[in-house]
Design an enzyme around this catalytic site. Structure first.
Site, PDB file in Angstrom:
ATOM      1  N   ARG A  26       0.840  -1.205   0.000  1.00 46.63           N
ATOM      2  CA  ARG A  26       0.000   0.000   0.000  1.00 46.63           C
ATOM      3  C   ARG A  26       0.874   1.254   0.000  1.00 46.63           C
ATOM      4  O   ARG A  26       0.527   2.259  -0.621  1.00 46.63           O
ATOM      5  CB  ARG A  26      -0.955  -0.019   1.191  1.00 46.63           C
ATOM      6  CG  ARG A  26      -1.995   1.098   1.123  1.00 46.63           C
ATOM      7  CD  ARG A  26      -3.058   0.948   2.177  1.00 46.63           C
ATOM      8  NE  ARG A  26      -2.511   1.082   3.513  1.00 46.63           N
ATOM      9  CZ  ARG A  26      -3.179   0.807   4.629  1.00 46.63           C
ATOM     10  NH1 ARG A  26      -4.435   0.379   4.547  1.00 46.63           N
ATOM     11  NH2 ARG A  26      -2.623   0.949   5.804  1.00 46.63           N
ATOM     12  N   LYS A  54      -2.537   6.705   1.239  1.00 49.46           N
ATOM     13  CA  LYS A  54      -2.393   7.126   2.636  1.00 49.46           C
ATOM     14  C   LYS A  54      -1.461   8.332   2.693  1.00 49.46           C
ATOM     15  O   LYS A  54      -0.352   8.266   3.226  1.00 49.46           O
ATOM     16  CB  LYS A  54      -1.864   5.953   3.463  1.00 49.46           C
ATOM     17  CG  LYS A  54      -2.276   6.009   4.914  1.00 49.46           C
ATOM     18  CD  LYS A  54      -2.102   4.657   5.582  1.00 49.46           C
ATOM     19  CE  LYS A  54      -2.148   4.721   7.083  1.00 49.46           C
ATOM     20  NZ  LYS A  54      -3.371   5.277   7.648  1.00 49.46           N
TER      21      LYS A  54
HETATM   22  N1  PLP Z   1      -9.114   4.438   6.709  1.00 48.50           N
HETATM   23  C1  PLP Z   1      -8.259   5.418   7.030  1.00 48.50           C
HETATM   24  C2  PLP Z   1      -8.544   6.783   6.534  1.00 48.50           C
HETATM   25  C3  PLP Z   1      -7.127   5.132   7.821  1.00 48.50           C
HETATM   26  O1  PLP Z   1      -6.275   6.098   8.160  1.00 48.50           O
HETATM   27  C4  PLP Z   1      -6.912   3.821   8.264  1.00 48.50           C
HETATM   28  C5  PLP Z   1      -5.729   3.493   9.057  1.00 48.50           C
HETATM   29  O2  PLP Z   1      -4.745   3.030   8.563  1.00 48.50           O
HETATM   30  C6  PLP Z   1      -7.821   2.827   7.904  1.00 48.50           C
HETATM   31  C7  PLP Z   1      -8.917   3.177   7.120  1.00 48.50           C
HETATM   32  C8  PLP Z   1      -7.621   1.424   8.312  1.00 48.50           C
HETATM   33  O3  PLP Z   1      -6.628   0.806   7.543  1.00 48.50           O
HETATM   34  P1  PLP Z   1      -5.771  -0.378   8.112  1.00 48.50           P
HETATM   35  O4  PLP Z   1      -6.703  -1.444   8.516  1.00 48.50           O
HETATM   36  O5  PLP Z   1      -4.901  -0.781   6.992  1.00 48.50           O
HETATM   37  O6  PLP Z   1      -5.010   0.160   9.270  1.00 48.50           O
HETATM   38  C1  COI Z   2      -3.769   3.314  11.525  1.00 48.51           C
HETATM   39  O1  COI Z   2      -4.750   2.698  11.898  1.00 48.51           O
HETATM   40  O2  COI Z   2      -2.648   2.811  11.486  1.00 48.51           O
HETATM   41  C2  COI Z   2      -3.857   4.683  11.095  1.00 48.51           C
HETATM   42  O3  COI Z   2      -3.060   5.081  10.303  1.00 48.51           O
HETATM   43  C3  COI Z   2      -4.816   5.549  11.707  1.00 48.51           C
HETATM   44  C4  COI Z   2      -4.110   6.775  12.128  1.00 48.51           C
HETATM   45  C5  COI Z   2      -4.470   7.915  11.294  1.00 48.51           C
HETATM   46  C6  COI Z   2      -4.074   6.989  13.574  1.00 48.51           C
END
Ligand code: PLP
Ligand code: COI
Length: 341
Positions: free
Chosen positions: A83, A185
């Protein structure tokens, strides 16, 4: 003798703490250097660095888990590596190879082993990899140099209470544009979320839910987590949209719901005016883990799902299975666990 640290593991929350060592690599003249571990948590860069002005930066978030046996493991770190490559490509930054990303994370965890919370506390070591554009540039153009770094810190629950329901309100703002950077991200998405988040907090909500930027009819995601719901006929549903962040946790939950809980699981539209279709709802992410959603406020009315105080049975089962896999108590599907050796 290995180092010990004096930390109240059960009351960590999600706050910065400086740990001993972090990894830093530099990109110059078309390639990344090998990277190294450093003690200093300050980065000294040019005032003309792209990250300061044009937001050329992206980050990742993943966790290291201490197992019952005392080992340490990472969850799907390869997915975060890929990602981050997607994020880098989207904003014209050089990609870090999957191997270098995983190696950097491993080095950082090993170097800060004392900060990996003990099994049973529910706390984990959060890793924050990031890439920033540095070097001198003043016109809007990609930076001439880049830094890739990974630091870590022990964390507890992101939303107050952990596995306890929280309420969200629907934001009037958009987090990302239909063909913008929502799926990457990148820092700008989070800068855009600060004001809507603050408005929601001031009104007593844990955070806000964003609707799809084109029609404002469908649930998109939470500021720092994806959304899921359980339908009346026991399906796991989660919005699929090009402007939400493709969550590693959500991808895992789609699989957990199917393979471990025997449910139907699908990505599909979730309409904000049809919330009665859902018996339970939650936010999922690395930091959020699974946070049950008590209710969502929309157009001045709070729609309560299962309960504002109790966790629904399916959400609980998803939580127990996911965290069981992450902490090594439940056998993981092949390729999900990376042992730190
Ligand atoms: N959506 C956003 C905007 C996020 O910042 C995050 C955190 O990483 C997620 C979703 C969840 O993604 P993940 O499960 O990969 O941490
Ligand atoms: C995560 O879940 O790792 C995120 O990046 C969320 C964060 C913005 C605190």
């Amino acid at each position: 003798m290995s180092k010990t640290v004096n930390i109240d593991w059960n009351n960590l929350g999600f706050k910065y703490m400086k740990t001993d060592l972090r990894y830093i690599a530099r990109w110059k003249d078309g390639k990344w250097d090998e990277g190294k571990l450093v003690k200093d948590n300050q980065i000294c860069i040019s005032e003309a660095s792209n990250v300061f002005h044009y937001g050329q930066c992206c980050f990742e978030g993943l966790k290291a888990y201490r197992t019952r046996e005392g080992d340490i493991q990472l969850f799907r770190v390869d997915q975060n590596a890929k990602r981050m490559q997607d994020s880098c490509r989207r904003i014209m930054m050089p990609e870090v190879t999957v191997d270098q990303f995983i190696d950097a994370c491993m080095q950082v965890v090993k170097a800060n082993e004392a900060y990996v919370p003990p099994y049973g506390t529910g706390a984990t070591l959060y890793l924050r990899p990031f890439v920033i554009g540095v070097g001198d540039v003043i016109g809007v153009a990609p930076a001439p140099e880049y830094i890739f770094s990974v630091f870590c810190l022990p964390v507890g629950a992101y939303f107050k209470g952990g596995l306890a329901p929280v309420n969200f309100t629907v934001s009037e703002h958009d987090r990302a544009a239909p063909f913008g950077t929502g799926a990457a991200k990148v820092g700008g998405n989070y800068a855009a979320s600060l004001m809507p988040h603050e408005i929601a907090r001031e009104r007593g909500f844990a955070d806000c839910i964003y609707l799809d930027p084109l029609t404002h009819n469908k649930i998109e995601e939470v500021g720092a987590a994806n959304f899921f719901g359980i339908t009346r006929d026991n399906r796991f549903v989660t919005p699929g949209s090009p402007s939400i962040l493709p969550s590693v946790t959500r991808k895992a939950l789609l699989e957990v719901a199917k393979s471990y809980l025997g449910m139907e699981a699908e990505e599909r539209d979730v309409y904000i005016d049809r919330l009665e279709e859902l018996t339970e709802a939650g936010a999922c992410g690395t930091a959020a883990v699974i946070t049950p959603i008590g209710g969502i406020e929309y157009k001045g009315k709070l729609h309560v799902f299962y309960s504002e105080t109790e966790v629904g049975p399916v959400t609980r089962k998803l939580y127990e299975t996911l965290t069981g896999i992450q902490f090594g108590d439940i056998e993981a599907p092949e390729g999900w666990i990376f042992k730190v050796k």
